[in-house]
Design a protein around this motif. Structure first.
Motif, PDB file in Angstrom:
ATOM      1  N   LYS A 123     -26.181 -13.534  -5.538  1.00 14.11           N
ATOM      2  CA  LYS A 123     -26.726 -13.630  -6.895  1.00 14.11           C
ATOM      3  C   LYS A 123     -26.804 -12.239  -7.522  1.00 14.11           C
ATOM      4  O   LYS A 123     -26.456 -12.046  -8.684  1.00 14.11           O
ATOM      5  CB  LYS A 123     -28.122 -14.264  -6.877  1.00 14.11           C
ATOM      6  N   ALA A 124     -27.267 -11.284  -6.736  1.00  4.96           N
ATOM      7  CA  ALA A 124     -27.403  -9.915  -7.244  1.00  4.96           C
ATOM      8  C   ALA A 124     -26.047  -9.326  -7.613  1.00  4.96           C
ATOM      9  O   ALA A 124     -25.954  -8.482  -8.504  1.00  4.96           O
ATOM     10  CB  ALA A 124     -28.101  -9.041  -6.211  1.00  4.96           C
ATOM     11  N   ASN A 125     -24.990  -9.770  -6.939  1.00  6.47           N
ATOM     12  CA  ASN A 125     -23.645  -9.272  -7.221  1.00  6.47           C
ATOM     13  C   ASN A 125     -22.965  -9.992  -8.376  1.00  6.47           C
ATOM     14  O   ASN A 125     -21.804  -9.712  -8.673  1.00  6.47           O
ATOM     15  CB  ASN A 125     -22.770  -9.382  -5.965  1.00  6.47           C
ATOM     16  N   MET A 141     -35.201 -14.366 -10.230  1.00 10.51           N
ATOM     17  CA  MET A 141     -33.798 -14.781 -10.115  1.00 10.51           C
ATOM     18  C   MET A 141     -33.383 -14.922  -8.660  1.00 10.51           C
ATOM     19  O   MET A 141     -32.619 -15.802  -8.304  1.00 10.51           O
ATOM     20  CB  MET A 141     -32.874 -13.760 -10.786  1.00 10.51           C
ATOM     21  N   MET A 142     -33.872 -14.029  -7.823  1.00 13.64           N
ATOM     22  CA  MET A 142     -33.458 -14.024  -6.427  1.00 13.64           C
ATOM     23  C   MET A 142     -34.139 -15.111  -5.616  1.00 13.64           C
ATOM     24  O   MET A 142     -33.588 -15.580  -4.631  1.00 13.64           O
ATOM     25  CB  MET A 142     -33.745 -12.661  -5.784  1.00 13.64           C
ATOM     26  N   THR A 143     -35.343 -15.499  -6.020  1.00 15.47           N
ATOM     27  CA  THR A 143     -36.114 -16.429  -5.193  1.00 15.47           C
ATOM     28  C   THR A 143     -36.223 -17.838  -5.767  1.00 15.47           C
ATOM     29  O   THR A 143     -36.895 -18.678  -5.185  1.00 15.47           O
ATOM     30  CB  THR A 143     -37.536 -15.877  -4.947  1.00 15.47           C
ATOM     31  N   HIS A 144     -35.546 -18.099  -6.884  1.00 12.77           N
ATOM     32  CA  HIS A 144     -35.515 -19.451  -7.448  1.00 12.77           C
ATOM     33  C   HIS A 144     -34.066 -19.894  -7.538  1.00 12.77           C
ATOM     34  O   HIS A 144     -33.180 -19.077  -7.804  1.00 12.77           O
ATOM     35  CB  HIS A 144     -36.174 -19.476  -8.832  1.00 12.77           C
ATOM     36  N   ALA A 180     -23.730 -12.997   4.913  1.00 17.09           N
ATOM     37  CA  ALA A 180     -24.055 -13.015   3.486  1.00 17.09           C
ATOM     38  C   ALA A 180     -25.408 -13.691   3.285  1.00 17.09           C
ATOM     39  O   ALA A 180     -25.886 -14.407   4.158  1.00 17.09           O
ATOM     40  CB  ALA A 180     -22.983 -13.780   2.714  1.00 17.09           C
ATOM     41  N   THR A 181     -25.994 -13.429   2.143  1.00 13.30           N
ATOM     42  CA  THR A 181     -27.204 -14.138   1.747  1.00 13.30           C
ATOM     43  C   THR A 181     -27.016 -14.655   0.328  1.00 13.30           C
ATOM     44  O   THR A 181     -26.258 -14.084  -0.459  1.00 13.30           O
ATOM     45  CB  THR A 181     -28.465 -13.237   1.784  1.00 13.30           C
ATOM     46  N   VAL A 182     -27.704 -15.727   0.027  1.00 16.56           N
ATOM     47  CA  VAL A 182     -27.687 -16.266  -1.331  1.00 16.56           C
ATOM     48  C   VAL A 182     -28.180 -15.187  -2.291  1.00 16.56           C
ATOM     49  O   VAL A 182     -27.593 -14.946  -3.345  1.00 16.56           O
ATOM     50  CB  VAL A 182     -28.544 -17.549  -1.420  1.00 16.56           C
ATOM     51  N   GLY A 222     -21.398 -14.597  -8.436  1.00 14.36           N
ATOM     52  CA  GLY A 222     -21.516 -13.600  -7.375  1.00 14.36           C
ATOM     53  C   GLY A 222     -20.678 -13.905  -6.146  1.00 14.36           C
ATOM     54  O   GLY A 222     -20.356 -13.011  -5.355  1.00 14.36           O
ATOM     55  N   SER A 223     -20.275 -15.156  -5.982  1.00 18.37           N
ATOM     56  CA  SER A 223     -19.455 -15.539  -4.826  1.00 18.37           C
ATOM     57  C   SER A 223     -18.078 -14.881  -4.847  1.00 18.37           C
ATOM     58  O   SER A 223     -17.399 -14.837  -3.812  1.00 18.37           O
ATOM     59  CB  SER A 223     -19.324 -17.059  -4.754  1.00 18.37           C
TER      60      SER A 223
END
Length: 166
Positions: free
Chosen positions: A63-65, A75-78, A57-59, A87-88
């Protein structure tokens, strides 16, 4: 040799198993796609049981999910713990799906340089709370083998667990 559903061929696995103590074989994209096909097709045909399951998985992906907003680069990089927490739920589902096969499940977090310590810490605690055997950060891409040592150690420990593939 990768076959259509994202798994290496049985022949490739047999060759690898004849040469090594541990073999990592990819089971495609998602536990609901590649992993299930691995168990329902490849395992039933080969009768070679895996010793553990590693979910990657990636953070960013979690987040996107979240479904809370259309993902943007910012949103993805901060750091955004709210998006990650929502998203978890996706990771929770995959952990439960993988655990249903009766094997130890390890979560590997592919770390990006933009992932915050708070996000990584949350994700590790979350995965363990949801029943993962272990959750390790993988930095293989940026650090080579050294970046995967802790993950490899957990895989070895998981492989040593008594399990029964279902």
């Amino acid at each position: 040799a990768n076959i259509a559903h994202g798994n290496s061929s049985i022949i490739a696995d047999e060759i690898a198993l004849s040469l090594c103590d541990y073999v990592v074989t990819e089971a495609g994209f998602g536990s609901d796609m590649g992993m299930e096909k691995f168990f329902n097709i490849k395992y039933r045909t080969s009768k070679t049981a895996p010793s553990c399951i590693v979910l990657v998985a990636t953070v960013r992906s979690l987040k996107a999910n979240s479904g809370l907003a259309k993902p943007t680069q910012e949103m993805m990089t901060h750091p955004n713990l709210e998006l990650l927490k929502v998203g978890s739920a996706n990771l929770k589902w995959h952990i439960q799906n993988a655990k249903s096969y009766g094997l130890p499940v390890i979560v590997a977090i592919n770390r990006f340089s933009t992932d915050s310590k708070e996000e990584i810490d949350y994700l590790q605690k979350f995965a363990l709370t949801e029943g993962a055997f272990a959750c390790e950060v993988s930095e293989l891409f940026t650090q080579g083998g050294k970046g995967g040592e802790s993950l490899a150690k957990q895989i070895i420990l998981a492989c040593d667990q008594k399990s029964n593939v279902q």
